[in-house]
Design a protein around this motif. Structure first.
Motif, PDB file in Angstrom:
ATOM      1  N   ARG A 182       0.845  -1.192   0.000  1.00 53.40           N
ATOM      2  CA  ARG A 182       0.000   0.000   0.000  1.00 53.40           C
ATOM      3  C   ARG A 182       0.885   1.249   0.000  1.00 53.40           C
ATOM      4  NH1 ARG A 182      -5.474  -0.392   3.140  1.00 53.40           N
ATOM      5  NH2 ARG A 182      -5.075   1.852   3.172  1.00 53.40           N
ATOM      6  N   PRO A 183       0.673   2.166  -0.923  1.00 55.25           N
ATOM      7  CA  PRO A 183       1.499   3.382  -0.936  1.00 55.25           C
ATOM      8  C   PRO A 183       1.412   4.196   0.347  1.00 55.25           C
ATOM      9  CG  PRO A 183       0.334   3.121  -3.022  1.00 55.25           C
ATOM     10  CD  PRO A 183      -0.219   2.079  -2.089  1.00 55.25           C
ATOM     11  N   ASP A 184       0.222   4.215   1.001  1.00 60.34           N
ATOM     12  CA  ASP A 184       0.116   5.008   2.228  1.00 60.34           C
ATOM     13  C   ASP A 184       0.938   4.402   3.360  1.00 60.34           C
ATOM     14  OD1 ASP A 184      -1.607   2.837   2.339  1.00 60.34           O
ATOM     15  OD2 ASP A 184      -3.338   3.972   3.075  1.00 60.34           O
ATOM     16  N   VAL A 185       0.996   3.084   3.431  1.00 59.99           N
ATOM     17  CA  VAL A 185       1.804   2.433   4.463  1.00 59.99           C
ATOM     18  C   VAL A 185       3.289   2.680   4.199  1.00 59.99           C
ATOM     19  CG1 VAL A 185       2.413   0.233   5.539  1.00 59.99           C
ATOM     20  CG2 VAL A 185       0.037   0.700   4.900  1.00 59.99           C
ATOM     21  N   ALA A 186       3.705   2.514   2.941  1.00 62.72           N
ATOM     22  CA  ALA A 186       5.109   2.749   2.602  1.00 62.72           C
ATOM     23  C   ALA A 186       5.505   4.196   2.884  1.00 62.72           C
ATOM     24  CB  ALA A 186       5.361   2.396   1.139  1.00 62.72           C
ATOM     25  N   ALA A 187       4.611   5.138   2.594  1.00 60.99           N
ATOM     26  CA  ALA A 187       4.905   6.556   2.846  1.00 60.99           C
ATOM     27  C   ALA A 187       5.003   6.839   4.337  1.00 60.99           C
ATOM     28  CB  ALA A 187       3.832   7.432   2.206  1.00 60.99           C
ATOM     29  N   TRP A 188       4.119   6.217   5.131  1.00 60.32           N
ATOM     30  CA  TRP A 188       4.186   6.365   6.593  1.00 60.32           C
ATOM     31  C   TRP A 188       5.520   5.868   7.122  1.00 60.32           C
ATOM     32  CZ3 TRP A 188       4.610   1.854   9.537  1.00 60.32           C
ATOM     33  CH2 TRP A 188       4.610   2.030  10.917  1.00 60.32           C
ATOM     34  N   ALA A 189       5.948   4.697   6.666  1.00 60.81           N
ATOM     35  CA  ALA A 189       7.208   4.127   7.152  1.00 60.81           C
ATOM     36  C   ALA A 189       8.388   5.000   6.752  1.00 60.81           C
ATOM     37  CB  ALA A 189       7.390   2.711   6.612  1.00 60.81           C
ATOM     38  N   ARG A 190       8.364   5.483   5.532  1.00 61.44           N
ATOM     39  CA  ARG A 190       9.467   6.344   5.102  1.00 61.44           C
ATOM     40  C   ARG A 190       9.513   7.616   5.948  1.00 61.44           C
ATOM     41  NH1 ARG A 190       9.785  10.218  -0.113  1.00 61.44           N
ATOM     42  NH2 ARG A 190      11.709  11.259   0.548  1.00 61.44           N
ATOM     43  N   GLY A 191       8.357   8.167   6.280  1.00 60.28           N
ATOM     44  CA  GLY A 191       8.319   9.407   7.045  1.00 60.28           C
ATOM     45  C   GLY A 191       8.961   9.271   8.406  1.00 60.28           C
ATOM     46  N   TRP A 192       8.554   8.240   9.180  1.00 57.12           N
ATOM     47  CA  TRP A 192       9.090   8.165  10.542  1.00 57.12           C
ATOM     48  C   TRP A 192      10.538   7.688  10.551  1.00 57.12           C
ATOM     49  CZ3 TRP A 192      10.985   3.801  12.782  1.00 57.12           C
ATOM     50  CH2 TRP A 192      10.510   2.548  12.359  1.00 57.12           C
ATOM     51  N   LEU A 193      10.918   6.826   9.589  1.00 57.63           N
ATOM     52  CA  LEU A 193      12.312   6.403   9.535  1.00 57.63           C
ATOM     53  C   LEU A 193      13.219   7.567   9.128  1.00 57.63           C
ATOM     54  CD1 LEU A 193      11.887   2.872   7.963  1.00 57.63           C
ATOM     55  CD2 LEU A 193      13.074   3.355  10.120  1.00 57.63           C
ATOM     56  N   ASP A 194      12.774   8.363   8.189  1.00 53.54           N
ATOM     57  CA  ASP A 194      13.571   9.512   7.769  1.00 53.54           C
ATOM     58  C   ASP A 194      13.770  10.489   8.927  1.00 53.54           C
ATOM     59  OD1 ASP A 194      14.745  11.124   5.449  1.00 53.54           O
ATOM     60  OD2 ASP A 194      13.273  12.525   6.278  1.00 53.54           O
ATOM     61  N   ARG A 195      12.707  10.710   9.695  1.00 56.46           N
ATOM     62  CA  ARG A 195      12.832  11.610  10.847  1.00 56.46           C
ATOM     63  C   ARG A 195      13.751  11.017  11.911  1.00 56.46           C
ATOM     64  NH1 ARG A 195       7.330  12.043   9.730  1.00 56.46           N
ATOM     65  NH2 ARG A 195       6.814  10.584  11.426  1.00 56.46           N
ATOM     66  N   LEU A 196      13.567   9.726  12.190  1.00 52.77           N
ATOM     67  CA  LEU A 196      14.384   9.074  13.217  1.00 52.77           C
ATOM     68  C   LEU A 196      15.864   9.184  12.878  1.00 52.77           C
ATOM     69  CD1 LEU A 196      14.593   7.182  15.748  1.00 52.77           C
ATOM     70  CD2 LEU A 196      14.506   5.262  14.124  1.00 52.77           C
ATOM     71  N   VAL A 197      16.208   8.829  11.646  1.00 49.93           N
ATOM     72  CA  VAL A 197      17.620   8.840  11.247  1.00 49.93           C
ATOM     73  C   VAL A 197      18.144  10.265  11.160  1.00 49.93           C
ATOM     74  CG1 VAL A 197      19.223   8.264   9.383  1.00 49.93           C
ATOM     75  CG2 VAL A 197      17.427   6.634  10.042  1.00 49.93           C
ATOM     76  N   GLY A 198      17.365  11.147  10.507  1.00 48.68           N
ATOM     77  CA  GLY A 198      17.841  12.496  10.256  1.00 48.68           C
ATOM     78  C   GLY A 198      17.919  13.364  11.491  1.00 48.68           C
ATOM     79  N   GLU A 199      16.908  13.307  12.346  1.00 48.61           N
ATOM     80  CA  GLU A 199      16.874  14.191  13.510  1.00 48.61           C
ATOM     81  C   GLU A 199      17.824  13.750  14.619  1.00 48.61           C
ATOM     82  OE1 GLU A 199      12.839  14.458  14.778  1.00 48.61           O
ATOM     83  OE2 GLU A 199      12.132  15.378  12.899  1.00 48.61           O
ATOM     84  N   HIS A 200      18.178  12.473  14.648  1.00 48.17           N
ATOM     85  CA  HIS A 200      18.997  11.979  15.753  1.00 48.17           C
ATOM     86  C   HIS A 200      20.412  11.600  15.336  1.00 48.17           C
ATOM     87  CE1 HIS A 200      14.799  11.269  17.113  1.00 48.17           C
ATOM     88  NE2 HIS A 200      15.290  11.671  18.270  1.00 48.17           N
ATOM     89  N   GLY A 201      20.728  11.729  14.058  1.00 50.12           N
ATOM     90  CA  GLY A 201      22.070  11.357  13.631  1.00 50.12           C
ATOM     91  C   GLY A 201      22.338   9.872  13.776  1.00 50.12           C
TER      92      GLY A 201
END
Length: 696
Positions: A422-441
């Motif tokens: 599902r594109p909405d599920v994939a987009a949700w996962a990308r969003g929180w993973l991108d924030r987790l990795v990017g915001e916390h180094g």
């Protein structure tokens, strides 16, 4: 460098690898047919083999059966089909013919069409040294159902006999090597679980029954796919054996039509004539040169907090572990499960990827900063594809999981599988993973996937079967995008241990978690089977506490370290509680590992003695002018004297100095007679021997 040639007068393609040749031709019906696969042959010699199609012997026996480059279903073709298609009018027989081809460097594309229906088939070949990568692309102007779409059919020479090598297993007992005579008929190795699986792995090797570790011809096929898969060996009474493999499973149909092409994953084939050892080294070289994203890197020594803390994760506890890990010489600190949501056990919180503020009042920032300040990289555990029913995510989106409307939602480990197709599920996962990795180094993700598919439905979707392929491709796409957006990020693939190890996931990760079983004695066997295709450079191996949580066995710390040092070394025990003498030994052994790490991770591996009994097991790595030998005695019996280990891969004209004893050895003697490893007395004895070539 390889070469691909088209011999137009003979309608034959010849693919010349480093030390092997692969050839195919167009038969009288303009269909690609197999000609040859084996030791190097000149093009003129291949022509001698590219004869005409033979007539049927009688009404029941076809001498050409099994020679189709992609065994298509239909007509009088009765071999195991690699391609089965059903057209809109119900026709199932495929009649296809050659149209054109393109050779671009190391890539060959052969384009074919059905003789009546607007259905196109492109066979792809790519040379990677002695590995031939093959895949198939299907397209149609009107919708058709593809019932089976394997990536390739591989035809082997006719031998007097055939033997199959493969691995089987289960959770905590993965990659157990099996060698069995090839039965007549079809033998299927498969996973129907939506993941690669603990119970089998998508590769098979074939020999004539006489190959050894050092001698004999070996053929291998490995599939680059992390979802459900299938490899089928077919042996006929006429003496031929083929291997056909691809993604999918029985009952799952792929729909191909306008704007909906289907591309199969890569099936890689390899021929070697130096026995199973040479085959494994060729696979390792292929993975290092053409599969892994950053093969030239040295993987860091890591510490993982799981066995020390379980779900009882706190900032103070992780800081204490990190400080001790840094003092040991660890380079990457990984915090495991329990840092997010209501995750105090495996029953709740999975899917709610917000930092638990009771455990981390100021978020993850202070801990990440502290770990970086200690000179280590910071890693974290995630399981993006799963959700607990007891979670805010599931309560908000119960439709996001795999399910059927009138069937139960089977839970395993209190989890359900999110539908990444599902594109909405994939987009949700990308969003929180991108924030987790990017915001916390974040430097490293341990990407887990702890259960197989069940109730694999997608209510409201017209083509529900596509989730079996699209889920895996969405995971691939997410990993690829994260790596592109965060170039410093490294990923470890995990699936309840070794449930997702394959060439597909290795193309977008840096290492794999080999097994949840860290018992050093069991790991000798697990790592032995793993090594037949996959390299030490990607094999994550931990040293954990006594007694082992899987087997309840206690093994000396030195032995545990020496087993784990044969791959990517990690530590996973409660190191804050380790006694002083264990801390000191661990520090010394980690320093030793850092010295030999380039040889282990980038060198050629030689399995000197397999873990077939409770005697001595040994393996060796060679890189440049250095060699490292690991020897392990599991149990001592009858005061038997040590036998020398015949080494391999050395220069017989050189001399080698033992870095610890200073003694020098003739390379010729080490190869012909061997090295006595001088193991300590008793059970669970082990040693590491470092040999450096001397300039004479």
């Amino acid at each position: 460098m390889g070469e691909i040639r088209f011999l137009e007068d003979h309608r034959t393609w010849v693919l010349t690898g480093t030390s092997s040749t692969y050839a195919l031709r167009l038969d009288e019906d303009d269909v690609p047919a197999h000609v040859y696969w084996g030791p190097p042959l000149a093009a003129a010699d291949v022509v001698e083999l590219a004869g005409k199609t033979l007539p049927w012997w009688d009404g029941f026996n076809d001498p050409n059966e099994g020679l189709g480059e992609l065994a298509a279903d239909g007509g009088t073709r009765y071999w195991t089909p690699a391609l089965q298609v059903r057209f809109a009018d119900g026709t199932r027989a495929l009649e296809w013919r050659y149209e054109t081809h393109e050779i671009t460097g190391d890539h060959l594309a052969i384009r074919c069409t059905d003789r009546h229906y607007p259905f196109r088939i492109t066979l792809h070949y790519r040379l990677r040294g002695d590995v031939v990568e093959r895949w198939t692309e299907l397209a149609a102007d009107t919708e058709a159902e593809v019932i089976r779409a394997d990536s390739a059919t591989w035809a082997l020479p006719v031998f007097e006999d055939y033997r199959l090598s493969h691995v089987t297993g289960r959770w905590a007992a993965e990659t157990q090597l099996r060698r069995v005579p090839a039965p007549h008929g079809e033998t299927v190795f498969a996973s129907r679980r939506g993941i690669t699986g603990h119970h089998a792995n998508p590769w098979v090797m074939v020999d004539d029954g006489t190959a050894t570790e050092r001698h004999g011809e070996v053929y291998g096929v490995a599939l680059a796919w992390s979802g459900s898969w299938r490899l089928t060996t077919t042996r006929s009474s006429t003496g031929r054996l083929t291997v056909s493999g691809g993604f999918g499973q029985d009952g799952v149909v792929h729909r191909v039509g306008p704007g909906k092409p289907l591309t199969t994953p890569i099936a890689a084939g390899l021929y070697t004539r130096g026995g199973f050892g040479a085959a494994s080294r060729a696979w390792h070289a292929y993975v290092l040169d053409h599969v892994l994203p950053h093969p030239g890197e040295l993987r860091p020594v890591l510490y993982n907090s799981w066995e020390a803390t379980g779900f009882d994760v706190t900032e103070a506890g992780q800081r204490a572990l990190a400080e001790r890990a840094a003092a040991l010489g660890v380079e990457l600190f990984v915090m495991d499960d329990g840092w997010f949501g209501a995750r105090t056990g495996d029953h709740a919180g999975l899917g709610d990827w917000q930092v638990n503020r009771e455990r981390f009042p100021d978020g993850l920032g202070p801990l990440v900063e502290a770990v970086h300040g200690l000179g280590m990289k910071f890693g974290i555990w995630v399981e993006p594809e799963m959700v607990n029913p007891d979670s805010d995510l599931y309560r908000a989106h119960p439709d996001w999981v795999l399910h059927h409307p009138h069937r139960r939602r089977s839970e395993l480990r209190n989890q359900l599988v999110l539908n990444f197709a599902r594109p909405d599920v994939a987009a949700w996962a990308r969003g929180w993973l991108d924030r987790l990795v990017g915001e916390h180094g974040i430097d490293f993700l341990k990407w887990d996937m702890n259960r197989p598919f069940s109730e694999a439905g997608w209510p409201g979707e017209a083509d529900q079967d596509r989730l079996w392929v699209d889920h895996t491709r969405a995971v691939y796409a997410l990993m690829d995008r994260l790596r592109a957006d965060h170039p410093g990020l490294r990923i470890e693939a995990c699936s309840g241990g070794g449930g997702r190890i394959d060439l597909g996931v290795l193309a977008r990760t840096d290492q794999v978690w080999t097994s949840d079983n860290t018992d050093a004695l069991d790991r000798l066997r697990i790592q032995h089977g793993y090594s037949h295709v996959y390299p030490a450079r990607a094999m994550s191996a931990w040293v954990t506490d006594n007694p082992n949580f899987v087997t309840a066995r206690s093994v000396p710390l030195r032995f545990r370290f020496h087993v784990a040092m044969a791959g990517v070394l990690g530590v996973g025990g409660d190191i804050v509680r380790w006694p002083v003498e264990d801390v000191a030994l661990a520090r010394d052994l980690i320093a030793l590992y850092k010295d030999i790490r380039p040889v282990v991770q980038h060198g050629a591996q030689y399995r000197l003695r397999p873990p077939a009994d409770d005697g001595v097991t040994a393996l060796q790595y060679v890189h440049g002018g250095r060699a490292v030998v690991f020897a392990y005695r599991q149990a001592a019996h009858f005061n038997a004297p040590e036998r020398p280990l015949r080494l391999d891969g050395l220069d017989p004209a050189a001399r080698y100095r033992d870095a610890d004893t200073g003694r020098t050895h003739s390379g010729a003697v080490l190869l012909a007679h061997g090295l006595v490893p001088a193991l300590p007395a008793g059970d669970f004895a082990s040693t590491v021997v470092r040999l450096d070539r001397i300039k004479i």
